[in-house]
Write a protein that holds these residues in place. Structure first.
Motif, PDB file in Angstrom:
ATOM      1  N   ILE A  63       0.774  -1.319  -0.099  1.00  0.00           N
ATOM      2  CA  ILE A  63       0.046   0.121   0.044  1.00  0.00           C
ATOM      3  C   ILE A  63       1.005   1.239  -0.043  1.00  0.00           C
ATOM      4  O   ILE A  63       0.514   2.085  -0.752  1.00  0.00           O
ATOM      5  CB  ILE A  63      -0.973   0.041   1.252  1.00  0.00           C
ATOM      6  CG1 ILE A  63      -2.193   0.902   1.020  1.00  0.00           C
ATOM      7  CG2 ILE A  63      -0.437   0.324   2.508  1.00  0.00           C
ATOM      8  CD1 ILE A  63      -2.997   0.519  -0.170  1.00  0.00           C
ATOM      9  N   ASN A  64       2.096   1.179   0.578  1.00  0.00           N
ATOM     10  CA  ASN A  64       2.926   2.609   0.704  1.00  0.00           C
ATOM     11  C   ASN A  64       3.388   2.797  -0.728  1.00  0.00           C
ATOM     12  O   ASN A  64       3.551   4.110  -1.102  1.00  0.00           O
ATOM     13  CB  ASN A  64       3.924   2.514   1.692  1.00  0.00           C
ATOM     14  CG  ASN A  64       3.462   2.368   3.196  1.00  0.00           C
ATOM     15  OD1 ASN A  64       2.364   3.177   3.403  1.00  0.00           O
ATOM     16  ND2 ASN A  64       4.061   1.684   4.135  1.00  0.00           N
ATOM     17  N   LYS A  65       3.902   1.622  -1.563  1.00  0.00           N
ATOM     18  CA  LYS A  65       4.281   1.972  -2.621  1.00  0.00           C
ATOM     19  C   LYS A  65       3.328   2.412  -3.538  1.00  0.00           C
ATOM     20  O   LYS A  65       3.387   3.434  -4.665  1.00  0.00           O
ATOM     21  CB  LYS A  65       4.900   0.611  -3.214  1.00  0.00           C
ATOM     22  CG  LYS A  65       6.307   0.387  -2.760  1.00  0.00           C
ATOM     23  CD  LYS A  65       7.104  -0.724  -3.597  1.00  0.00           C
ATOM     24  CE  LYS A  65       8.440  -0.998  -3.351  1.00  0.00           C
ATOM     25  NZ  LYS A  65       9.013  -2.071  -3.930  1.00  0.00           N
ATOM     26  N   MET A  66       1.885   1.770  -3.419  1.00  0.00           N
ATOM     27  CA  MET A  66       0.960   2.449  -4.382  1.00  0.00           C
ATOM     28  C   MET A  66       0.510   3.819  -3.996  1.00  0.00           C
ATOM     29  O   MET A  66       0.310   4.416  -4.856  1.00  0.00           O
ATOM     30  CB  MET A  66      -0.332   1.337  -3.955  1.00  0.00           C
ATOM     31  CG  MET A  66      -0.128   0.168  -4.564  1.00  0.00           C
ATOM     32  SD  MET A  66      -1.463  -1.140  -4.701  1.00  0.00           S
ATOM     33  CE  MET A  66      -2.614  -0.607  -3.418  1.00  0.00           C
ATOM     34  N   LYS A  67       0.548   4.062  -2.820  1.00  0.00           N
ATOM     35  CA  LYS A  67       0.306   5.480  -2.433  1.00  0.00           C
ATOM     36  C   LYS A  67       1.730   6.491  -2.978  1.00  0.00           C
ATOM     37  O   LYS A  67       1.096   7.333  -3.541  1.00  0.00           O
ATOM     38  CB  LYS A  67       0.335   5.840  -0.873  1.00  0.00           C
ATOM     39  CG  LYS A  67      -0.756   5.243  -0.052  1.00  0.00           C
ATOM     40  CD  LYS A  67      -0.708   5.086   1.413  1.00  0.00           C
ATOM     41  CE  LYS A  67      -0.257   6.506   1.923  1.00  0.00           C
ATOM     42  NZ  LYS A  67      -0.114   6.381   3.660  1.00  0.00           N
ATOM     43  N   GLU A  68       2.629   6.162  -2.965  1.00  0.00           N
ATOM     44  CA  GLU A  68       3.671   6.972  -3.517  1.00  0.00           C
ATOM     45  C   GLU A  68       3.577   7.040  -5.041  1.00  0.00           C
ATOM     46  O   GLU A  68       3.683   7.980  -5.729  1.00  0.00           O
ATOM     47  CB  GLU A  68       5.219   6.426  -3.218  1.00  0.00           C
ATOM     48  CG  GLU A  68       6.241   7.006  -3.975  1.00  0.00           C
ATOM     49  CD  GLU A  68       6.257   8.427  -3.754  1.00  0.00           C
ATOM     50  OE1 GLU A  68       7.326   9.338  -4.081  1.00  0.00           O
ATOM     51  OE2 GLU A  68       5.596   8.959  -2.552  1.00  0.00           O
ATOM     52  N   TYR A  69       3.103   5.860  -5.734  1.00  0.00           N
ATOM     53  CA  TYR A  69       2.869   5.835  -7.122  1.00  0.00           C
ATOM     54  C   TYR A  69       1.820   6.873  -7.503  1.00  0.00           C
ATOM     55  O   TYR A  69       1.636   7.716  -8.347  1.00  0.00           O
ATOM     56  CB  TYR A  69       2.450   4.539  -7.650  1.00  0.00           C
ATOM     57  CG  TYR A  69       2.292   4.470  -8.978  1.00  0.00           C
ATOM     58  CD1 TYR A  69       3.367   4.181  -9.970  1.00  0.00           C
ATOM     59  CD2 TYR A  69       1.187   4.262  -9.701  1.00  0.00           C
ATOM     60  CE1 TYR A  69       3.367   3.894 -11.386  1.00  0.00           C
ATOM     61  CE2 TYR A  69       0.914   4.236 -11.151  1.00  0.00           C
ATOM     62  CZ  TYR A  69       2.065   4.044 -11.731  1.00  0.00           C
ATOM     63  OH  TYR A  69       1.891   3.979 -13.275  1.00  0.00           O
ATOM     64  N   ALA A  70       0.634   6.649  -6.705  1.00  0.00           N
ATOM     65  CA  ALA A  70      -0.668   7.667  -7.011  1.00  0.00           C
ATOM     66  C   ALA A  70      -0.076   9.048  -6.633  1.00  0.00           C
ATOM     67  O   ALA A  70      -0.616   9.922  -7.513  1.00  0.00           O
ATOM     68  CB  ALA A  70      -1.575   7.061  -5.948  1.00  0.00           C
ATOM     69  N   ARG A  71       0.445   9.381  -5.531  1.00  0.00           N
ATOM     70  CA  ARG A  71       1.017  10.455  -5.560  1.00  0.00           C
ATOM     71  C   ARG A  71       1.914  11.319  -6.702  1.00  0.00           C
ATOM     72  O   ARG A  71       1.450  12.322  -7.195  1.00  0.00           O
ATOM     73  CB  ARG A  71       1.898  10.785  -4.151  1.00  0.00           C
ATOM     74  CG  ARG A  71       2.325  12.157  -3.821  1.00  0.00           C
ATOM     75  CD  ARG A  71       3.214  12.274  -2.586  1.00  0.00           C
ATOM     76  NE  ARG A  71       4.705  11.678  -2.954  1.00  0.00           N
ATOM     77  CZ  ARG A  71       5.469  12.644  -3.659  1.00  0.00           C
ATOM     78  NH1 ARG A  71       5.093  13.786  -3.851  1.00  0.00           N
ATOM     79  NH2 ARG A  71       6.652  12.077  -4.110  1.00  0.00           N
TER      80      ARG A  71
END
Length: 127
Positions: A63-71
């Protein structure tokens, strides 16, 4: 213009409404519109992004990588290189996992072969 409520989007994406609200609260989904009663209204663009999120999730991205990707995605095209690097790192992780699974498969295959041989010997002695 397509406008869907949270229950419709939940059925389409197979994500529970709680998960959709959680993704929005952590910034994974942004700028979800609201109707006059304050209920979430999802666009076709939102659905496409949710498909990306689902695919990333099924690849094992945390989820943290997905959040960074989304950001980074939200910041625009000047983050292409950073997003590519996230994907390259994730690809490396997937390749390592595949290698470990192949090794595990070989081990289990060999154990099955051993048990087949043992079974044949055991059944041969019983006759």
């Amino acid at each position: 213009m397509l406008e869907l409520g949270i229950s419709e989007v939940s059925k389409i994406t197979k994500l529970k409404p709680h998960t959709l609200r959680y993704y929005e609260s952590i910034g994974l989904i942004r700028d979800v519109k609201r109707n006059s009663s304050g209920k979430r209204i999802y666009s076709e663009q939102d659905l496409r992004w949710l498909e990306v999120i689902n695919r990333l999730r099924t690849t094992g991205m945390n989820i943290n990588k997905m959040k960074e990707y989304a950001r980074l995605r939200h910041l625009g095209d000047e983050t292409i290189t950073e997003r590519k690097n996230i994907m390259k790192d994730h690809l490396s992780s997937i390749e390592c996992e595949i290698e470990m699974l192949q090794e595990a498969r070989e081990y289990v295959t060999r154990k099955v072969e051993i048990y087949n041989e043992m079974e044949e010997k055991f059944n041969g002695r019983r006759k």
